[in-house]
Design an enzyme around this catalytic site. Structure first.
Site, PDB file in Angstrom:
ATOM      1  N   GLU A   1      55.456  -7.084  52.599  1.00 60.11           N
ATOM      2  CA  GLU A   1      56.881  -7.092  52.935  1.00 60.11           C
ATOM      3  C   GLU A   1      57.569  -6.165  51.944  1.00 60.11           C
ATOM      4  O   GLU A   1      57.048  -5.902  50.867  1.00 60.11           O
ATOM      5  CB  GLU A   1      57.448  -8.505  52.797  1.00 60.11           C
ATOM      6  CG  GLU A   1      57.937  -8.883  51.389  1.00 60.11           C
ATOM      7  CD  GLU A   1      56.855  -8.919  50.311  1.00 60.11           C
ATOM      8  OE1 GLU A   1      55.669  -9.127  50.682  1.00 60.11           O
ATOM      9  OE2 GLU A   1      57.170  -8.720  49.134  1.00 60.11           O
TER      10      GLU A   1
ATOM     11  N   LYS B   1      55.473  -1.327  40.259  1.00 65.21           N
ATOM     12  CA  LYS B   1      54.901  -2.056  41.391  1.00 65.21           C
ATOM     13  C   LYS B   1      53.463  -1.637  41.718  1.00 65.21           C
ATOM     14  O   LYS B   1      52.665  -2.440  42.177  1.00 65.21           O
ATOM     15  CB  LYS B   1      55.779  -1.903  42.621  1.00 65.21           C
ATOM     16  CG  LYS B   1      57.068  -2.715  42.490  1.00 65.21           C
ATOM     17  CD  LYS B   1      57.729  -2.935  43.816  1.00 65.21           C
ATOM     18  CE  LYS B   1      58.882  -3.910  43.681  1.00 65.21           C
ATOM     19  NZ  LYS B   1      60.050  -3.291  43.028  1.00 65.21           N
TER      20      LYS B   1
ATOM     21  N   SER C   1      61.798  -0.292  34.173  1.00 61.53           N
ATOM     22  CA  SER C   1      60.866  -0.659  35.244  1.00 61.53           C
ATOM     23  C   SER C   1      60.633   0.461  36.252  1.00 61.53           C
ATOM     24  O   SER C   1      59.585   0.512  36.882  1.00 61.53           O
ATOM     25  CB  SER C   1      61.356  -1.911  35.973  1.00 61.53           C
ATOM     26  OG  SER C   1      62.673  -1.729  36.462  1.00 61.53           O
TER      27      SER C   1
END
Ligand SMILES: *Cc1c(COP(=O)(O)O)cnc(C)c1O
Length: 404
Positions: A119, A97, A386
């Site tokens: 968010e 991310k 990930s």
């Protein structure tokens, strides 16, 4: 949000994507589109992005041959495959991310924005955004469903330590979709000085495109790395799909190569035949969520349903529009793995390779035998890890009946 208007500009993947948002946001979305176009043509922007990705995030991440995992998958699938792991779990903050957050913060600074909002569901995107904001010295406000604030106390604490303000959203089911609605409301009100960092390849145009481009570094690196060790392209790429950003990031560099098969793995929760899953592409319908047309989980009246998965990061009732397009065109194949399957995948990776991966990533690992069974002997696979599993130890211990 007001009733969806017709999409007002391009930014479509076939019939998917678009901009179903309040008119107030259109100028900002246009500004973001133009800023990205200018930045991607500006060598000083890419130099600065590359420097931060290397010095701060720790890129390039390794692509490593997984010998013992390959042996187990060979045993189970009957196919002699070689599996390589792309190690996004080694990025700063523990997942892919941050690649997106760093790029969007650079863009925000370029646009002269002085306030950042985001968010978050599980809190991973909130932590990555809060980290990037600390690095850039920008104030950060995170919207998070009140239920998630309860469930993800550790990540709320992390965000606060990083200097972010966390707003608990009590509307609706008080989870991710409500947090995203609230963040969009904030943006409509404060659009002049505020940039909204969306955390996946979802939302109105240009976000699905922008986030894909910022995550595409995963596939660019993997493509060069596999050619270096194997002297050829892989036969398949496999990644988990929540909103779809780590998967699009890996897939994008390979989309033009039809010989490279692409597999996205969704969360089947208790099973896709039950009401408790997050398998949007496998079981959803086409609808509008968070400003884009894509597959969504909804009831017969079009009301968005709640998603369920053991991994909070896959617990989203929508999916990025480009995945809907890749599914409809048959370019990518989407599978679903249950909570139980993901735990088994997690344990397999821990036992064979010494990697405690995120429960999200464990869905991709769990799907490897099923993917391998569709490939010829000698096939080369790349699976995206990930994120790392530290955040999931409490969930896992509870599921496995262990008291910590
Ligand atoms: C958030 C998250 C995901 C899901 O998001 P995508 O946009 O689908 O990549 C997957 N893995 C990890 C580790 C995450 O934190």
């Amino acid at each position: 949000m007001s009733a969806p208007a017709a999409p007002q500009t391009p930014g479509r993947f076939g019939p998917f994507g678009g901009r179903y948002v309040s008119e107030t946001l259109i100028p900002s979305l246009d500004q973001l589109t133009a800023a990205w176009a200018a930045a991607s043509a500006d060598p000083t922007f890419s130099e600065e992005l590359d420097r931060l990705l290397s010095d701060y995030v720790g890129r390039p991440t390794p692509l490593g041959f997984a010998a013992r995992l390959s042996a187990e998958v060979r045993e189970e699938s009957g196919r002699d495959v070689r599996i390589y792991l792309k190690r996004e779990d080694l990025c700063h903050t523990g997942a892919h991310k941050i690649n997106n957050c760093i790029g969007q913060l650079l863009l925000a600074r370029r646009m002269g924005k002085t306030r950042i909002i985001a968010e978050t569901g599980a809190g991973q995107h909130g932590v990555a955004t809060a980290s990037a904001c600390a690095l850039f010295g920008l104030p950060c406000e995170i919207y998070m469903g009140a239920v998630d604030v309860e469930r993800q106390g550790l990540n709320v604490f992390r965000m606060k330590l990083l200097g972010a303000q966390v707003h608990a959203v009590k509307d609706g089911t008080a989870t991710l979709k409500d947090a995203m609605n609230e963040a969009l409301r904030d943006w409509v009100t404060n659009v002049a000085d505020t940039h909204y960092v969306i955390g996946s390849v979802a939302g109105p145009h240009p976000y699905p495109l922008l986030v894909r481009e910022l995550q595409a570094v995963i596939g660019r690196e993997a493509r060069a790395q596999i050619q270096e060790v194997e002297g050829r392209l892989p036969d398949a790429c496999v990644a988990c799909v929540g909103g779809g950003s780590n998967a699009m990031g890996l897939f994008h560099a390979f989309v033009p190569d039809p010989a490279v098969r692409l597999f996205g793995v969704e969360a089947a929760g208790d099973g896709i035949e039950t009401a408790r899953h997050a398998a949007t592409l496998s079981k959803g319908r086409v609808g509008v969520l968070h400003g884009a047309r894509s597959y969504v989980l909804c009831d017969d009246d079009g009301q968005i349903s709640e998603a369920h998965s053991i991994s909070a990061g896959l617990d989203y009732p929508g999916v990025g529009p480009e995945h809907s397009f890749l599914k409809e065109t048959g370019r990518a194949t989407y599978l679903a793995v249950t909570d139980e399957g993901a735990i088994a995948g997690f344990q397999r990776l821990a036992r064979t390779e010494g990697i405690l991966c995120a429960l999200e990533s464990a869905h991709a690992i769990a799907a490897l035998p099923q993917v391998a069974a569709t490939l010829p002997d000698g096939a080369v696979l790349i699976a995206n890890v990930s994120g790392r599993g530290d955040k999931d130890m409490g969930t896992l211990a509870a599921r496995l009946g262990v008291t910590l």
